[in-house]
Every structure is written in C-alpha cells, then in structure tokens.
Design an enzyme around this catalytic site. Structure first.
Site, short mmCIF file in Angstrom:
data_model
loop_
_atom_site.label_atom_id
_atom_site.label_comp_id
_atom_site.label_asym_id
_atom_site.label_seq_id
_atom_site.Cartn_x
_atom_site.Cartn_y
_atom_site.Cartn_z
N HIS A 1 0.86 -1.19 0.00
CA HIS A 1 0.00 0.00 0.00
C HIS A 1 0.89 1.24 0.00
O HIS A 1 1.71 1.41 0.90
CB HIS A 1 -0.93 0.00 1.22
CG HIS A 1 -2.04 -1.00 1.10
ND1 HIS A 1 -3.35 -0.70 1.36
CD2 HIS A 1 -2.04 -2.29 0.74
CE1 HIS A 1 -4.11 -1.76 1.16
NE2 HIS A 1 -3.32 -2.75 0.79
N LYS B 1 1.04 -0.28 14.86
CA LYS B 1 2.43 -0.36 15.29
C LYS B 1 2.77 -1.60 16.12
O LYS B 1 3.96 -1.91 16.32
CB LYS B 1 2.79 0.89 16.14
CG LYS B 1 2.89 2.16 15.34
CD LYS B 1 4.17 2.24 14.54
CE LYS B 1 4.04 3.06 13.29
NZ LYS B 1 3.91 2.33 12.04
N TYR C 1 4.11 6.20 9.92
CA TYR C 1 3.25 5.08 9.51
C TYR C 1 4.07 4.00 8.82
O TYR C 1 3.90 2.80 9.06
CB TYR C 1 2.14 5.59 8.60
CG TYR C 1 1.01 4.60 8.41
CD1 TYR C 1 0.00 4.49 9.35
CD2 TYR C 1 0.98 3.76 7.30
CE1 TYR C 1 -1.04 3.57 9.19
CE2 TYR C 1 -0.05 2.84 7.13
CZ TYR C 1 -1.06 2.75 8.08
OH TYR C 1 -2.06 1.84 7.93
C1 PHB Z 1 -5.92 -4.51 10.39
O1 PHB Z 1 -6.06 -4.75 9.18
O2 PHB Z 1 -6.15 -5.36 11.27
C2 PHB Z 1 -5.47 -3.17 10.83
C3 PHB Z 1 -5.05 -2.25 9.86
C4 PHB Z 1 -4.62 -1.00 10.25
C5 PHB Z 1 -4.64 -0.65 11.59
C6 PHB Z 1 -5.05 -1.57 12.55
C7 PHB Z 1 -5.46 -2.83 12.16
O3 PHB Z 1 -4.26 0.58 11.96
#
Ligand code: PHB
Ligand code: APR
Length: 393
Positions: A72, A298, A386
C-alpha cells in the site's frame, strides 16, 4: 533442557528473535503455551512497516509474503464525509507498507524455524522464571495443564510472552517503572467474506465515532468500528454492524461492499509501557513490555524492532563478550517505543470521538486532520511514522 537463549512466546517477538539469533549462530528454545494451530489461526493485526518486509527477505522468510501480500503506497483519512489521500510513498521517497496478516507471518516463521531444526515447544506454559538476577537463570514450564514442572536452563531469558504472560511479573513490582493510559472506547472488529471496497485503508472520523476499512485479501475484508469497550458483542447483530460501517464510511458516489461476517469481537484500547525491560538476565520484548492502541498499526512492528535491538546485543555478548549493549537494551529500545506510543496516541485521539473530551479538544483534532490535508510537513510526519521510522543504530 538447555539453551543459550530461552524464549517464552511464539508471537512475532519470539519468532523473529529466534531467526535473528540463528543467523548469527546463537541457539534458542521457544516455549509456547498454545498449540501450533491456535498460534497460526489467531487473527490479529495486518500491516507491516517497510523495513520489516525487508528484514523478512534478508532472513529468507519473505517468499510467500512477496507473492501474496499487497503493498500500500498510501492511506485514506476521512472526516466531514470527505476523503483525503495521504501519499505515503510520495512523502517517504518511495517506501510503502505491506498488508499481510500477522498469523500468515507466524505461519512462515514457524515453518522456516522448524525446517532449520529450531526448537519450538508448543503447548508448553512457562510458569516461573528464577535466577534471573544471578548467572544461571531457568524457566519452569509445564507441557499441558497437568504436566509436571520441567526446567529450561539458559544463559539468558527473553520474555516475548505478550501483555498477559508471566515475564513482566517476574520483575519485582517495586522495581518496575510502568506507564498506562486507558481510552474510554474499544474496537469492534469483523472479518467478512466480501470484495474490496477501496484501494487502500480508510481511517474515518465521523459523528458516531471512528471506523477503519482494512483488508485481508481480494475476498476477505477486515473492518473496525469504535464502540464501548465493555459492550457485549451479542448486542451487535450483523445488520447493526453493517449499518454503522455504512454510515461512518459514507462518502458521495461510493458504496461499501457487504458480505457474510464470519468473525467478530471487541477489544479495549490501551497504551502501556514498562520501562523496566531488563532484570539481570531477563529481557522483555514486544507486548510483554508495551502495548499501543491499534490505530497506528504499530504493535507487531514494534515487537520486531525490540528484538532487532536485543539480537544485536546478545550477539555482542556471545561473540565478543561485550555486556554494554545488553545493559543498554532498554534505553535503546525505549527511544523507538515512546515514538510509537506517541504516534499511536496521536492517531487514536485524532480519529476517535471521545465523550470525555471537550468541544475544544474535538476541534483541535479536526485541525490536526486538516493540517495533514494542507501541510506537506504534517503529512510527511504522519507518513514517516506510519511506514516505520529509520533505526538510529
Ligand atoms: C488490520 O487490518 O487489522 C489493521 C489495519 C490497520 C490498523 C489496525 C489494524 O491501523
Ligand atoms: N508460556 C508460554 N507462552 C506464553 C505464555 C506462557 N506462560 N504466556 C503467553 N505466551 C505466548 C502467547 O500464547 C503468545 O503466542 O506468548 C505469545 C505472545 O505473543 P503476542 O501476544 O503476539 O506478543 P508479541 O510477540 O510481543 O507480538 C506483539 O502481536 O498480539 C499482537 O497486537 C499485538 O501486534 C502485536 C504483536
């Protein structure tokens, strides 16, 4: 049984550590309370920072991840019913995150570790850690609920046993320096058999509360909605969940693709740090030492970061007889831990609705979101955190 390093827990922290140590010729034994099937079947987070996927490649663990996972290059933030794309790759010189579920990572790490002849004892619960303040530490464990107590003698013990494991509690309470923040909300998470609704993750702040639209594969989607942390999942019919998701993620000209929900549950959100990550020859890594709310994605990444620092320190101890890196483990790891705590708190407070906050604070969070939309430095700060901050050493 004997090992140079005795590891409690076959989660991301324990398994990455075993691989990192094996690479430099240090042998470990992992004790894991659950069965292999349970470990490989528990659904958790799903976003890997850029450097974690590079590390998997370096360790020869990345083949399936590269084949099946999705990169992504950005995320979508949504508020006031409008979407804003944060161009993670553009803001971080081409870096990206990879959506690959934690249990798939664990499947790959377990298989590779067993192929190397590495020892993972499943169904083995560590009960106590003794002698950590001397030279001959030992983990007492039981195979199954009725098994006799057995010792694992080791030079060092690493508690990678998650938030509820016995590792942290083996450090005398009076010596532990801990910080905690509880949030007055939780996440209701679902897995649904449905097609992808959007090309990247959507983090939405809406009047009724936060929602996250994430994914697991082309036909399985992962979504979350902010809820009361002590609510009963029985209060949430599938229709009610889809209703909330549709209204919180609503945006002109777009419809959420629905499908059968095959798993749902509620988790509370908390931030927690135990700064005392070393007690003699016992070291804490991952969730055993710290918890972040999942909004910044994280948790897994931070667990791996800890063991990268710890593996280097153990290598210096075993190969060059240097103790200083082990003694500096907590302070080095904590610099990254606190930055991840800060980022996770920032994302959480900015994106959730909190009855305990004033209207003033609510407007500050909306201003934070608008800053990310309009200011490149603010967007870059979010993107760099991120995608994963660089390692200092
Ligand atoms: C998830 O796909 O479980 C997921 C994705 C992003 C987040 C937290 C969980 O910030
Ligand atoms: N004996 C043996 N194993 C234990 C014991 C015990 N007494 N107590 C706990 N464990 C095991 C658990 O069964 C689990 O498999 O330790 C493992 C800890 O794994 P995680 O909880 O995944 O912790 P960690 O490796 O630090 O990874 C943190 O995983 O849970 C997610 O959201 C979390 O993404 C974060 C990451």
């Amino acid at each position: 049984m004997r090992a140079q390093v005795g590891i409690i827990g076959a989660g991301p922290a324990g398994l990455f550590l075993a691989h990192l140590l094996h690479r430099v010729g240090i042998e470990s034994v992992i004790l894991e309370a659950r069965s292999r099937a349970e470990v490989e079947g528990t659904v958790r987070a799903g976003v890997l920072e850029h450097w974690v996927t590079d590390l998997m490649d370096e360790l020869g663990l990345g083949t399936r991840m590269r084949r099946e996972a999705h990169q992504h290059d950005g995320i979508t933030l949504q508020w006031n019913g409008e979407r804003h794309h944060v161009d993670i790759a553009g803001l971080t010189s081409g870096r990206h995150v990879t959506v690959y579920p934690q249990h798939e990572v664990l499947i790959d790490l377990i298989e590779a570790r067993l192929k190397q002849g590495g020892a993972i004892v499943f169904g083995a619960s560590a009960v106590s850690i003794t002698g950590a303040d001397g030279d001959t530490p030992r983990i007492e464990f039981r195979r199954g609920p009725d098994g006799a107590l057995e010792p694992l003698h080791c030079d060092y013990v690493v508690a990678a046993d998650g938030f509820h494991g016995p590792g942290r509690r083996a450090i005398p309470e009076a010596m532990r320096c801990e910080y905690q923040k509880l949030y007055p909300f939780g996440w209701l998470g679902i897995l649904a058999r449905a097609p992808l609704s959007w090309h990247e993750l959507i983090y939405a702040n809406q009047n009724a509360g936060f929602a996250l639209c994430s994914t697991r594969s082309a036909d399985v989607q992962r979504m979350y909605i902010q809820c009361d942390p002590v609510d009963d999942i029985a209060n949430w019919s599938d229709d009610r969940i889809w209703g909330e998701l549709c209204s919180r993620l609503a945006c002109d000209g777009w419809t959420l693709k629905e499908g059968p929900i095959f798993q749902k549950g509620i988790i509370p959100l908390r931030s927690f740090v135990c700064e005392t990550m070393q007690f003699g020859r016992l070291f804490l890594a991952g969730d055993a030492a710290h918890i972040v709310p999942p909004t910044g994605a994280k948790g897994l990444n931070l667990a791996v970061a800890d063991v990268v620092v710890l593996a280097r320190a153990l290598e210096a101890r075993f190969k060059s007889n240097r103790q200083d890196l082990l003694d500096g483990y907590a302070s080095r790891a904590l610099r990254r831990v606190w930055k991840a705590e800060r980022f996770s708190w920032y994302m959480t407070t900015m994106l959730h609705r909190n009855d305990q906050e004033s209207a003033f604070e609510h407007r500050i969070h909306l201003a934070d979101l608008d800053l990310v939309r309009t200011n490149r430095s603010a967007a870059a700060a979010l993107a760099e955190n991120y995608v994963g901050l660089p390692f200092e050493d």
